[in-house]
Scaffold this active site. Structure first.
Site, short mmCIF file in Angstrom:
data_model
loop_
_atom_site.label_atom_id
_atom_site.label_comp_id
_atom_site.label_asym_id
_atom_site.label_seq_id
_atom_site.Cartn_x
_atom_site.Cartn_y
_atom_site.Cartn_z
CG ASP A 206 -2.07 0.94 1.12
OD1 ASP A 206 -2.29 1.47 0.03
OD2 ASP A 206 -2.76 1.16 2.14
N GLY A 207 0.34 2.31 -0.59
CA GLY A 207 1.02 3.60 -0.53
C GLY A 207 1.53 4.11 -1.87
CG ASN A 208 1.70 1.57 -5.31
OD1 ASN A 208 2.66 1.34 -4.60
ND2 ASN A 208 1.12 0.64 -6.07
N GLY A 209 -0.12 5.57 -4.26
CA GLY A 209 -0.71 6.87 -4.57
C GLY A 209 -0.02 7.99 -3.79
CD GLU B 142 -13.60 -5.03 -1.49
OE1 GLU B 142 -12.40 -5.40 -1.54
OE2 GLU B 142 -14.54 -5.83 -1.41
CG ASN B 143 -8.16 -1.96 -5.36
OD1 ASN B 143 -7.25 -2.79 -5.31
ND2 ASN B 143 -8.34 -1.06 -4.41
C1 IPE Z 1 -1.72 0.36 -3.33
O1 IPE Z 1 -1.49 1.72 -3.38
C2 IPE Z 1 -1.94 -0.23 -4.70
C3 IPE Z 1 -3.29 -0.76 -4.94
C4 IPE Z 1 -4.29 -0.73 -4.10
C5 IPE Z 1 -3.51 -1.35 -6.23
P1 IPE Z 1 -2.68 2.79 -3.26
O2 IPE Z 1 -3.12 3.15 -4.63
O3 IPE Z 1 -3.75 2.29 -2.37
O4 IPE Z 1 -1.91 4.00 -2.60
P2 IPE Z 1 -2.45 5.06 -1.56
O5 IPE Z 1 -3.05 4.31 -0.40
O6 IPE Z 1 -3.45 5.89 -2.28
O7 IPE Z 1 -1.24 5.83 -1.17
MG MG Z 2 -4.14 2.54 -0.37
#
Ligand code: IPE
Ligand code: MG
Length: 239
Positions: free
Chosen positions: A23-26, A70-71
């Site tokens: 988690d945390g890519n965004g 859920e994504n």
């Molecule tokens: C995790 O990173 C990747 C997936 C869920 C596919 P996020 O996209 O949830 O990153 P944040 O939580 O917004 O930082």
């Molecule tokens: Mg996330």
């Protein structure tokens, strides 16, 4: 480097099955002034080196949460882009993992994914099916709730009498049939929750949470998670 070597020496008990919620890519992308998709690209890109590092530790089962049921609620562009990135990386990384004896399998509702991604996942499974090294399970379009629902549907469809249903039989109807339960679950990105991942299989797992955002994850983070696991006493409800 010395610190890492000493951490490694302290790791006595290794988990058999490690599950990861990357988690945390965004947030990583935002910190770097990049698009969310660039964050996913960075996150998916470093995946192989982490898998190989766990393979160096001879971890037998690794399960990654790539895309949850859920994504789908994210903007369409992000979902599509993420699928493209995953497909691209499977094409590039699976042949390399294959050389290391890694066996790939998919967990989740494959049929709901775009056909080109389904094809790429099936090719990866086919290419690696006879490998005897690490089993790498890719949870794409996976949800713990739908996994249980899918299992119940199949049990009913097969007319299994209720008195035959026990934990062992039920487990064998889950996507994870044949995999041992999760010993250690690692989640990055400073969120302290399971998010519908392997809810049946983590009943007695140890959890390790780190503030590191997934694209920033390092081998040292993995060492720390394995060390924390090694230092815990697991009693499975006994004294
Ligand atoms: C995790 O990173 C990747 C997936 C869920 C596919 P996020 O996209 O949830 O990153 P944040 O939580 O917004 O930082
Ligand atoms: Mg996330």
């Amino acid at each position: 480097m010395k610190a890492i070597a000493s951490t490694k020496k302290q790791i006595i008990h290794l988990p058999v099955h490690v599950a990861i919620v990357p988690d945390g890519n965004g947030r990583w992308a935002e910190q770097h002034g990049l698009s969310r998709l660039a964050g996913h690209r960075a996150g998916v890109k470093i995946m192989r080196s982490m898998i190989e590092y766990l393979n160096d530790y001879q971890i037998k089962y690794v399960t990654l949460y790539g895309f949850s049921t859920e994504n789908w609620n994210r903007p369409e562009d992000e979902v599509k882009g993420l699928f493209r990135v995953l497909e691209e990386r499977i094409g590039k990384d699976v042949p390399k993992l294959h050389k290391k004896g890694v066996k790939v399998r998919h967990l989740g509702r494959l049929e709901e994914l775009p056909t080109w991604l389904q094809k790429s996942i099936k090719n990866a499974e086919e290419l690696t099916k006879n490998n005897t090294g690490m089993t790498l399970s890719l949870a794409f379009n996976y949800g713990g709730h739908v996994e249980i629902i899918d299992a119940v549907r199949r049990i009913i469809a097969e007319g299994i009498p209720s008195e035959k249903i026990d934990e062992k039989l039920f487990s064998s109807y889950l996507y994870t049939a044949g995999l041992p339960d999760v010993d250690l679950l690692i989640r990055t990105g400073d969120e302290l929750r399971l998010s519908n991942f392997l809810i049946w299989q983590t009943a007695y797992s140890e959890y390790y949470f780190t503030q590191s955002l997934w694209p920033d994850i390092t081998k040292e983070d993995i060492d720390k998670a394995l060390l924390a696991y090694s230092q815990r006493e697991r009693r499975f409800g006994a004294l």
